[in-house]
Design a protein around this motif. Structure first.
Motif, mmCIF file in Angstrom:
data_model
loop_
_atom_site.group_PDB
_atom_site.id
_atom_site.type_symbol
_atom_site.label_atom_id
_atom_site.label_comp_id
_atom_site.label_asym_id
_atom_site.label_seq_id
_atom_site.Cartn_x
_atom_site.Cartn_y
_atom_site.Cartn_z
ATOM 1 N N SER A 1 32.010 -61.124 20.505
ATOM 2 C CA SER A 1 31.707 -59.721 20.765
ATOM 3 C C SER A 1 30.285 -59.621 21.285
ATOM 4 O O SER A 1 29.390 -60.290 20.774
ATOM 5 C CB SER A 1 31.800 -58.928 19.466
ATOM 6 N N VAL A 2 30.086 -58.780 22.271
ATOM 7 C CA VAL A 2 28.760 -58.603 22.872
ATOM 8 C C VAL A 2 28.258 -57.201 22.520
ATOM 9 O O VAL A 2 28.931 -56.213 22.813
ATOM 10 C CB VAL A 2 28.825 -58.784 24.405
ATOM 11 N N PRO A 3 27.095 -57.103 21.889
ATOM 12 C CA PRO A 3 26.582 -55.782 21.519
ATOM 13 C C PRO A 3 26.165 -54.967 22.742
ATOM 14 O O PRO A 3 25.659 -55.501 23.725
ATOM 15 C CB PRO A 3 25.370 -56.098 20.643
ATOM 16 N N VAL A 4 26.396 -53.661 22.644
ATOM 17 C CA VAL A 4 25.918 -52.705 23.636
ATOM 18 C C VAL A 4 24.868 -51.857 22.934
ATOM 19 O O VAL A 4 25.168 -51.171 21.950
ATOM 20 C CB VAL A 4 27.060 -51.822 24.186
ATOM 21 N N LEU A 5 23.649 -51.922 23.428
ATOM 22 C CA LEU A 5 22.533 -51.230 22.801
ATOM 23 C C LEU A 5 22.223 -49.947 23.564
ATOM 24 O O LEU A 5 22.087 -49.964 24.787
ATOM 25 C CB LEU A 5 21.303 -52.139 22.778
ATOM 26 N N SER A 6 22.116 -48.854 22.845
ATOM 27 C CA SER A 6 21.802 -47.574 23.451
ATOM 28 C C SER A 6 20.351 -47.232 23.105
ATOM 29 O O SER A 6 20.015 -47.083 21.929
ATOM 30 C CB SER A 6 22.755 -46.499 22.912
ATOM 31 N N LEU A 7 19.508 -47.119 24.124
ATOM 32 C CA LEU A 7 18.076 -46.932 23.919
ATOM 33 C C LEU A 7 17.568 -45.689 24.652
ATOM 34 O O LEU A 7 18.073 -45.343 25.716
ATOM 35 C CB LEU A 7 17.310 -48.161 24.431
ATOM 36 N N ARG A 8 16.541 -45.074 24.103
ATOM 37 C CA ARG A 8 15.897 -43.945 24.794
ATOM 38 C C ARG A 8 15.116 -44.442 26.013
ATOM 39 O O ARG A 8 15.064 -43.779 27.035
ATOM 40 C CB ARG A 8 14.958 -43.203 23.854
ATOM 41 N N SER A 9 14.468 -45.597 25.870
ATOM 42 C CA SER A 9 13.688 -46.197 26.963
ATOM 43 C C SER A 9 14.294 -47.560 27.287
ATOM 44 O O SER A 9 13.819 -48.584 26.799
ATOM 45 C CB SER A 9 12.225 -46.354 26.548
ATOM 46 N N PRO A 10 15.341 -47.572 28.110
ATOM 47 C CA PRO A 10 16.091 -48.816 28.308
ATOM 48 C C PRO A 10 15.472 -49.834 29.250
ATOM 49 O O PRO A 10 15.998 -50.929 29.399
ATOM 50 C CB PRO A 10 17.428 -48.321 28.864
ATOM 51 N N SER A 11 14.360 -49.518 29.877
ATOM 52 C CA SER A 11 13.795 -50.440 30.854
ATOM 53 C C SER A 11 12.314 -50.682 30.594
ATOM 54 O O SER A 11 11.550 -49.731 30.420
ATOM 55 C CB SER A 11 13.977 -49.859 32.266
ATOM 56 N N ALA A 12 11.925 -51.964 30.558
ATOM 57 C CA ALA A 12 10.518 -52.384 30.506
ATOM 58 C C ALA A 12 9.732 -51.733 29.371
ATOM 59 O O ALA A 12 8.560 -51.418 29.522
ATOM 60 C CB ALA A 12 9.842 -52.102 31.847
ATOM 61 N N SER A 13 10.363 -51.545 28.226
ATOM 62 C CA SER A 13 9.714 -50.832 27.122
ATOM 63 C C SER A 13 9.577 -51.702 25.874
ATOM 64 O O SER A 13 10.272 -52.711 25.719
ATOM 65 C CB SER A 13 10.524 -49.584 26.765
ATOM 66 N N GLU A 14 8.714 -51.264 24.991
ATOM 67 C CA GLU A 14 8.582 -51.907 23.680
ATOM 68 C C GLU A 14 9.897 -51.757 22.905
ATOM 69 O O GLU A 14 10.332 -52.669 22.210
ATOM 70 C CB GLU A 14 7.421 -51.286 22.903
ATOM 71 N N GLU A 15 10.539 -50.589 23.043
ATOM 72 C CA GLU A 15 11.822 -50.347 22.387
ATOM 73 C C GLU A 15 12.861 -51.376 22.832
ATOM 74 O O GLU A 15 13.597 -51.925 22.013
ATOM 75 C CB GLU A 15 12.316 -48.930 22.690
ATOM 76 N N LEU A 16 12.901 -51.663 24.126
ATOM 77 C CA LEU A 16 13.829 -52.669 24.649
ATOM 78 C C LEU A 16 13.505 -54.044 24.084
ATOM 79 O O LEU A 16 14.403 -54.765 23.628
ATOM 80 C CB LEU A 16 13.777 -52.692 26.174
ATOM 81 N N SER A 17 12.232 -54.413 24.075
ATOM 82 C CA SER A 17 11.820 -55.713 23.526
ATOM 83 C C SER A 17 12.271 -55.869 22.084
ATOM 84 O O SER A 17 12.840 -56.899 21.701
ATOM 85 C CB SER A 17 10.296 -55.874 23.601
ATOM 86 N N GLU A 18 12.022 -54.850 21.270
ATOM 87 C CA GLU A 18 12.379 -54.915 19.843
ATOM 88 C C GLU A 18 13.885 -54.953 19.643
ATOM 89 O O GLU A 18 14.388 -55.695 18.789
ATOM 90 C CB GLU A 18 11.739 -53.753 19.078
ATOM 91 N N ALA A 19 14.624 -54.168 20.402
ATOM 92 C CA ALA A 19 16.087 -54.152 20.281
ATOM 93 C C ALA A 19 16.676 -55.511 20.661
ATOM 94 O O ALA A 19 17.591 -56.014 19.995
ATOM 95 C CB ALA A 19 16.677 -53.043 21.149
ATOM 96 N N LEU A 20 16.163 -56.111 21.726
ATOM 97 C CA LEU A 20 16.655 -57.433 22.133
ATOM 98 C C LEU A 20 16.289 -58.498 21.115
ATOM 99 O O LEU A 20 17.096 -59.390 20.825
ATOM 100 C CB LEU A 20 16.135 -57.803 23.521
ATOM 101 N N LYS A 21 15.082 -58.439 20.570
ATOM 102 C CA LYS A 21 14.694 -59.408 19.533
ATOM 103 C C LYS A 21 15.691 -59.371 18.377
ATOM 104 O O LYS A 21 16.121 -60.418 17.888
ATOM 105 C CB LYS A 21 13.296 -59.103 18.991
ATOM 106 N N GLU A 22 16.039 -58.190 17.953
ATOM 107 C CA GLU A 22 16.987 -58.047 16.836
ATOM 108 C C GLU A 22 18.370 -58.559 17.240
ATOM 109 O O GLU A 22 19.012 -59.303 16.502
ATOM 110 C CB GLU A 22 17.057 -56.583 16.387
ATOM 111 N N SER A 23 18.838 -58.182 18.407
ATOM 112 C CA SER A 23 20.162 -58.591 18.872
ATOM 113 C C SER A 23 20.258 -60.097 19.080
ATOM 114 O O SER A 23 21.267 -60.722 18.736
ATOM 115 C CB SER A 23 20.497 -57.864 20.178
ATOM 116 N N PHE A 24 19.207 -60.706 19.621
ATOM 117 C CA PHE A 24 19.223 -62.139 19.903
ATOM 118 C C PHE A 24 19.145 -62.995 18.638
ATOM 119 O O PHE A 24 19.308 -64.210 18.707
ATOM 120 C CB PHE A 24 18.116 -62.528 20.879
ATOM 121 N N LYS A 25 18.963 -62.388 17.494
ATOM 122 C CA LYS A 25 19.037 -63.147 16.240
ATOM 123 C C LYS A 25 20.465 -63.621 15.976
ATOM 124 O O LYS A 25 20.678 -64.635 15.319
ATOM 125 C CB LYS A 25 18.548 -62.302 15.065
#
Length: 186
Positions: free
Chosen positions: A118-142
């Motif tokens: 299964s591949v997660p789909v992340l819904s973000l307020r700032s989906p591009s080049a953001s700190e929010e994106l970095s943090e969401a990917l860090k969590e998902s890539f665990k």
């Protein structure tokens, strides 16, 4: 360094052949030691050349940072955090379409199921080049090596750009099957 350039160019060629990128979208990065090789801002993955790949420090700042992809902060955050050497980001069209309807993508086809689960789909307020994106990917890539950002694109973490391309290609094919089977488009 020549093998790194080859990895970029071969991956770019395959992404282009499969229609997984268009115009000036998408970017790639690969670390080696304390260096980050990354596509420059405005480079076109459909016609990538070795001049489109710049080398900057993996940590810290450089006067060349402004020439790097707009997703530079994401590349540094992820490649400094995980033992994998490569991160690929593209805007694969079927994967983007499916991302609007799901919180995770579970392939119907056996190849996709086996390789991706299964591949997660992340819904973000700032989906591009953001700190929010970095943090969401860090969590998902665990727990996953590939993630989809709703409406923005796919990020895949691997040991080579070409291997990341293979997984993104597999996901895109699985999304074509999902789209056609579940939405009656084919």
């Amino acid at each position: 360094m020549e093998h790194i350039i080859r990895d970029f160019l071969l991956t770019s060629e395959m992404l282009s052949k499969e229609g997984l990128t268009y115009s000036y979208t998408g970017n790639m990065g690969r670390k080696r030691g304390e260096r980050l090789f990354i596509t420059r801002t405005g480079s076109n993955l459909l016609n990538l050349s070795k001049e489109d790949i710049i080398s900057i420090p993996l940590k810290g700042k450089s006067i060349l940072d402004e020439r790097a992809s707009s997703e530079l902060r994401v590349y540094r955050a992820i490649l400094n955090e995980f033992p994998y050497s490569s991160l690929l980001h593209v805007h694969a069209p079927y994967t983007l379409c499916v991302s609007f309807k799901r919180k995770e993508i579970t392939p119907l086809d056996s190849e996709g199921k086996e390789a991706l689960g299964s591949v997660p789909v992340l819904s973000l307020r700032s989906p591009s080049a953001s700190e929010e994106l970095s943090e969401a990917l860090k969590e998902s890539f665990k727990s996953h090596r590939i993630a989809v950002i709703r409406g923005h694109g796919v990020f895949c973490l691997e040991n080579s750009l070409y291997r990341a391309y293979e997984l993104v290609s597999l996901l895109e094919n699985s999304c074509k099957i999902l789209w056609r089977c579940e939405d009656g488009k084919g």
